[in-house]
Each structure stands twice: as structure tokens, then as C-alpha cells.
Design an enzyme around this catalytic site. Sequence first.
Site, mmCIF file in Angstrom:
data_model
loop_
_atom_site.group_PDB
_atom_site.id
_atom_site.type_symbol
_atom_site.label_atom_id
_atom_site.label_comp_id
_atom_site.label_asym_id
_atom_site.label_seq_id
_atom_site.Cartn_x
_atom_site.Cartn_y
_atom_site.Cartn_z
ATOM 1 N N GLU A 165 -22.647 -13.410 44.381
ATOM 2 C CA GLU A 165 -22.442 -14.769 43.831
ATOM 3 C C GLU A 165 -21.757 -15.650 44.879
ATOM 4 O OE1 GLU A 165 -21.663 -11.968 42.178
ATOM 5 O OE2 GLU A 165 -23.207 -12.035 40.631
ATOM 6 N N SER A 205 -10.069 0.237 51.246
ATOM 7 C CA SER A 205 -10.856 1.375 51.726
ATOM 8 C C SER A 205 -10.061 2.161 52.762
ATOM 9 C CB SER A 205 -12.154 0.895 52.382
ATOM 10 O OG SER A 205 -12.952 0.240 51.438
ATOM 11 N N TYR A 224 -6.667 -7.115 52.267
ATOM 12 C CA TYR A 224 -6.899 -8.501 51.835
ATOM 13 C C TYR A 224 -6.782 -8.594 50.304
ATOM 14 C CZ TYR A 224 -8.960 -10.271 56.280
ATOM 15 O OH TYR A 224 -9.183 -10.689 57.571
ATOM 16 N N GLN A 270 -7.866 -2.409 55.718
ATOM 17 C CA GLN A 270 -7.864 -3.875 55.590
ATOM 18 C C GLN A 270 -7.214 -4.270 54.258
ATOM 19 O OE1 GLN A 270 -11.828 -5.479 55.194
ATOM 20 N NE2 GLN A 270 -11.205 -7.524 55.804
ATOM 21 N N GLU A 328 -17.383 -8.958 60.593
ATOM 22 C CA GLU A 328 -17.872 -7.909 59.701
ATOM 23 C C GLU A 328 -19.384 -7.771 59.858
ATOM 24 O OE1 GLU A 328 -16.051 -8.472 55.946
ATOM 25 O OE2 GLU A 328 -16.286 -6.389 55.359
HETATM 26 C C1 LIG Z 1 -16.481 -0.288 47.802
HETATM 27 C C2 LIG Z 1 -15.521 -1.427 48.016
HETATM 28 C C3 LIG Z 1 -14.683 -1.398 49.114
HETATM 29 C C4 LIG Z 1 -13.770 -2.431 49.319
HETATM 30 N N1 LIG Z 1 -12.917 -2.359 50.390
HETATM 31 C C5 LIG Z 1 -11.983 -3.314 50.565
HETATM 32 C C6 LIG Z 1 -11.017 -3.222 51.632
HETATM 33 O O1 LIG Z 1 -11.036 -2.264 52.427
HETATM 34 N N2 LIG Z 1 -10.076 -4.186 51.730
HETATM 35 C C7 LIG Z 1 -10.021 -5.260 50.896
HETATM 36 O O2 LIG Z 1 -9.168 -6.108 51.065
HETATM 37 N N3 LIG Z 1 -10.906 -5.372 49.865
HETATM 38 C C8 LIG Z 1 -11.873 -4.426 49.681
HETATM 39 N N4 LIG Z 1 -12.768 -4.520 48.634
HETATM 40 C C9 LIG Z 1 -12.613 -5.608 47.672
HETATM 41 C C10 LIG Z 1 -13.693 -6.658 47.705
HETATM 42 O O3 LIG Z 1 -13.544 -7.478 48.824
HETATM 43 C C11 LIG Z 1 -13.591 -7.434 46.374
HETATM 44 O O4 LIG Z 1 -13.922 -6.539 45.337
HETATM 45 C C12 LIG Z 1 -14.483 -8.625 46.343
HETATM 46 O O5 LIG Z 1 -14.028 -9.601 47.228
HETATM 47 C C13 LIG Z 1 -14.560 -9.233 44.917
HETATM 48 O O6 LIG Z 1 -13.283 -9.475 44.431
HETATM 49 P P1 LIG Z 1 -12.821 -8.936 42.997
HETATM 50 O O7 LIG Z 1 -13.138 -7.491 42.911
HETATM 51 O O8 LIG Z 1 -11.431 -9.372 42.784
HETATM 52 O O9 LIG Z 1 -13.769 -9.655 41.953
HETATM 53 P P2 LIG Z 1 -13.632 -11.161 41.445
HETATM 54 O O10 LIG Z 1 -13.388 -12.056 42.590
HETATM 55 O O11 LIG Z 1 -12.678 -11.195 40.302
HETATM 56 O O12 LIG Z 1 -15.095 -11.417 40.901
HETATM 57 C C14 LIG Z 1 -15.554 -10.926 39.630
HETATM 58 C C15 LIG Z 1 -16.975 -11.446 39.426
HETATM 59 O O13 LIG Z 1 -16.960 -12.892 39.366
HETATM 60 C C16 LIG Z 1 -17.809 -13.427 40.366
HETATM 61 N N5 LIG Z 1 -17.201 -14.636 40.930
HETATM 62 C C17 LIG Z 1 -15.935 -14.748 41.412
HETATM 63 N N6 LIG Z 1 -15.720 -16.009 41.865
HETATM 64 C C18 LIG Z 1 -16.885 -16.672 41.693
HETATM 65 C C19 LIG Z 1 -17.299 -18.003 41.976
HETATM 66 N N7 LIG Z 1 -16.479 -18.875 42.552
HETATM 67 N N8 LIG Z 1 -18.561 -18.351 41.682
HETATM 68 C C20 LIG Z 1 -19.419 -17.458 41.100
HETATM 69 N N9 LIG Z 1 -19.078 -16.185 40.785
HETATM 70 C C21 LIG Z 1 -17.828 -15.789 41.093
HETATM 71 C C22 LIG Z 1 -17.928 -12.342 41.437
HETATM 72 O O14 LIG Z 1 -19.111 -12.456 42.170
HETATM 73 C C23 LIG Z 1 -17.912 -11.081 40.584
HETATM 74 O O15 LIG Z 1 -19.189 -10.837 40.056
HETATM 75 C C24 LIG Z 1 -13.706 -3.514 48.405
HETATM 76 C C25 LIG Z 1 -14.557 -3.534 47.300
HETATM 77 C C26 LIG Z 1 -15.460 -2.504 47.093
HETATM 78 C C27 LIG Z 1 -16.345 -2.549 45.890
#
Ligand SMILES: Cc1cc2nc3c(=O)[nH]c(=O)nc-3n(C[C@H](O)[C@H](O)[C@H](O)COP(=O)(O)OP(=O)(O)OC[C@H]3O[C@@H](n4cnc5c(N)ncnc54)[C@H](O)[C@@H]3O)c2cc1C
Length: 390
Positions: free
Chosen positions: A371, A164, A131, A129, A247
Site C-alpha cells: 500500500e 530481524s 526502525y 535495523q 535496500e
Molecule cells: C519479515 C519482516 C521483517 C522485518 N524486519 C524489520 C527490521 O529488521 N527492522 C525494522 O525496523 N522493521 C522490520 N520490519 C517491519 C516492517 O518494516 C513493518 O512491518 C512495515 O513497515 C509495516 O509497518 P507495521 O507493521 O507497523 O504496519 P502498519 O504501518 O500499521 O500498517 C498496517 C496496514 O495498513 C496499511 N497502511 C499503513 N499506512 C497506510 C497508508 N498511509 N496508506 C495506505 N495503507 C496504509 C499497511 O500497508 C498495512 O497493510 C519487518 C517486517 C517483516 C514482516
Amino acid sequence: MQLSREDEEFRDRLRRWLAGSLTGRFAALRGAGGPGREHEAHEERLAWNRHLAAAGWTCLGWPAEHGGRGATLAQQVIFHEEYARSGAPTRVGYLGEELLGPTLIAFGTPEQQRRFLPAIRAVDELWCQGYSEPGAGSDLAAVATTAALDGDEWVITGQKIWTSLAHVADWCFLLARTQAGSRRREGLSYLLVPMHQSGITVRPIRQLTGTSEFNEVFFDGARTRRDLVVGAAGDGWRVAMGTLSFERGVATLGQQIGFERELGRLVEAARRTGAAADPVLRDKLARAWIGLAAMRAHALDTLAAGPGAASTAPSVLKVLWSRWHQELGELAMEVLGAPSMVARGAPYDLDDWQRLFLFSRADTIYGGSDEIQRNIIAGRALGLPRQDRS
Ligand SMILES: Cc1cc2nc3c(=O)[nH]c(=O)nc-3n(C[C@H](O)[C@H](O)[C@H](O)COP(=O)(O)OP(=O)(O)OC[C@H]3O[C@@H](n4cnc5c(N)ncnc54)[C@H](O)[C@@H]3O)c2cc1C
């Protein structure tokens, strides 16, 4: 959930099949795979997943005309529960089966359905995926990867991250900006892209567990056919949200059976180490048991309500299970005491509890962080104003 006689027969048949199949070369796979252990026995689990498919135990909930069994909700729940209970290994094809398959059934063209669904069902092609990007995680509408038409092909440029299983995937479903100059949710398309091509580089990311379940994926002029866009070009946001709505779903109950087993093993460990005599740890173990019971009740209630369930129900469940599981990992470290702070062998040989503790840090991040789930609940359940992200 009320079970009919057919449901009970279905359960018996499945139980017998699993017990009879997790033998011989597959016996050693019990418990393999899963969070933090995705690297384990990939080829063997692929063979197992194909064995499952050949016997008709994949894609149960898909309609029969798309190769599924049109199984009732109760039977799908039974499948996930019995599967988890049997200790069968984590399926390698779940992203295709649970995310892309239902998306194609809902939004794909008949040609796309004919081309991709049989290979997902048979576990002949694995999916990942695409995204998240370095600048677009929680804020998915900030996707910056682009795709532009060149004759009959899309040419894709950009970077995905945290992808992933990209290192074993044959295909990727991804969100890309196909309308130059578009902003936020407009101008995005949902593309199906073959992974085995020179324009794609997959770089594994080493995780806290020492293993690599996810990757960075670079697209440098990667190509896919013009007709491999799901939904209309420019309508990718709607399709991407459709995928997210698939999901977890019924798989949640299987996940809870896995949690129950982990908690059971931790209680045994507490008896063995003497931690069970510690009043604080006893209290925490009892709380974990209560939390699990509450989660199960909530999941069953939500499933029974079907389309009438509150729109916040998946968010409530995600927050409940992710925190619960993280706390279980923390509790495991307390129960096992000082030895849990040291790897059992060089260079970084972790035991199951250490892996659970470390990998569960990700539980509150993936699939929508806690969050973000609370933001959804704040808006939909409490009627608080939306956050301005413009
Ligand atoms: C084990 C694992 C597997 C994954 N697999 C996939 C995959 O297969 N494909 C894929 O596309 N993605 C995948 N992801 C990514 C996952 O979807 C993102 O990590 C997640 O959406 C958070 O985005 P970010 O890491 O950019 O953090 P950010 O969005 O930068 O967030 C950082 C922090 O800020 C907080 N935050 C952000 N915006 C807000 C808001 N508006 N209000 C309050 N708090 C906020 C968040 O909660 C977090 O604590 C995976 C992640 C993990 C950990």
C-alpha cells in the site's frame, strides 16, 4: 546489460571459486537460510560468510578505500546471480553489508568508517535495523523511542519491533528521538548501539513458520557513546532515508535467480503430482513464468538506467516481486494439493513449500508495504496529492 570480457572472466573466476568452496564442511549448507529459514545453521553460515570475506567476496560494490573492490554494477549483478545460482547459503552479514555499510560510507565520520566498516566486511560484527516500533511502522516518523545525553553517552529508552536477526546481532542501527518535544521527522537521530548490554532485552517473536526471524527489542536505559550518531544529531531522518535507498538494489537480480529456481522446482512438482495436466494450473504456471520474465526485464532496465531511473522504479519492483512471490506460494499449495495442508511431522515440521507459502505473506509488508509503495507511485508517477499525516 552489456558484459565485457573482464566481466565474463569475473563470472568464471567466481563460479570456479563457489564450486570449489561449497564442498567439505560447507557442502551441506547449500540452500540453507533465507526467508523463513533464518534459524538454520547460523554458526555454520557465519563461518561460511567469513570464508567468503577472507577470499574478498564481500562488499564488492564498496569503494576500494573503504575495503571494498569497487566492482562495477555489472560485476555486482554477476555476483548476486552466480551466488544464487550456486545454491550458496543466505549470508548472515547482509544487513551490515548492504544497509549500514553504504550508509556509513555516505554519511559517517572517518572515525566511524574506520571503526565499523572493516568488521562488517570481515563479518566479525553482525547488525540489525531498529526502525519499526509498535506505533511506528509505515508511519516511521511517529518513532517514540528516545535518547538523551548523559555526559558522553546517549541513554536510550523505548521499544523496537519486528527487528530481524536482533537475537544474533552485535550492534543495532536505530532511529530515536533525541530532541524532547520534537515532532515527526524533526529531532530524530541515527544511533549505533551495542546489543550486548544489560539495558537491552531481545524477545523473539514466533512467526507463522514456527520459527523466529524477528524480535521485539526493549531499551531500558541502554547506552551508547556520544559520537556514535551518524550524521548530525537531529538529522536522523535524512540518514534513515539514505539507508532505505540502499535496500535491495543489485541484490534484486540474485533474488530473481532464487525465484526462478523455486518456479523450476514447482514445475517439476507439477509434473510429478499430475497437476501439470490441469489446464487451470498450467495456465497459472505459465503466468508465473511470464511474471518472472517481466520482473527481470524491469530490474535490468532500471539498473541500466542508473541514476537516471525513475524514482518510482524501486516501488514498482517491490510490488511486482512481492505479489509474484506470494502467488507462487499460493500456487505451490494448489499444485501439491491436500497434503500441503498438513505438517509432515509433529509438532510443526513444515516442508519448504509450506514455509515459502507462509513466510511470503510477509513479502507485501516488510521493506515498505504494497500500500505504501502504491502511495509513492500515486504521488510521484501520477501526481496525485500527498496524504495528510499531521
Ligand atoms: C519479515 C519482516 C521483517 C522485518 N524486519 C524489520 C527490521 O529488521 N527492522 C525494522 O525496523 N522493521 C522490520 N520490519 C517491519 C516492517 O518494516 C513493518 O512491518 C512495515 O513497515 C509495516 O509497518 P507495521 O507493521 O507497523 O504496519 P502498519 O504501518 O500499521 O500498517 C498496517 C496496514 O495498513 C496499511 N497502511 C499503513 N499506512 C497506510 C497508508 N498511509 N496508506 C495506505 N495503507 C496504509 C499497511 O500497508 C498495512 O497493510 C519487518 C517486517 C517483516 C514482516
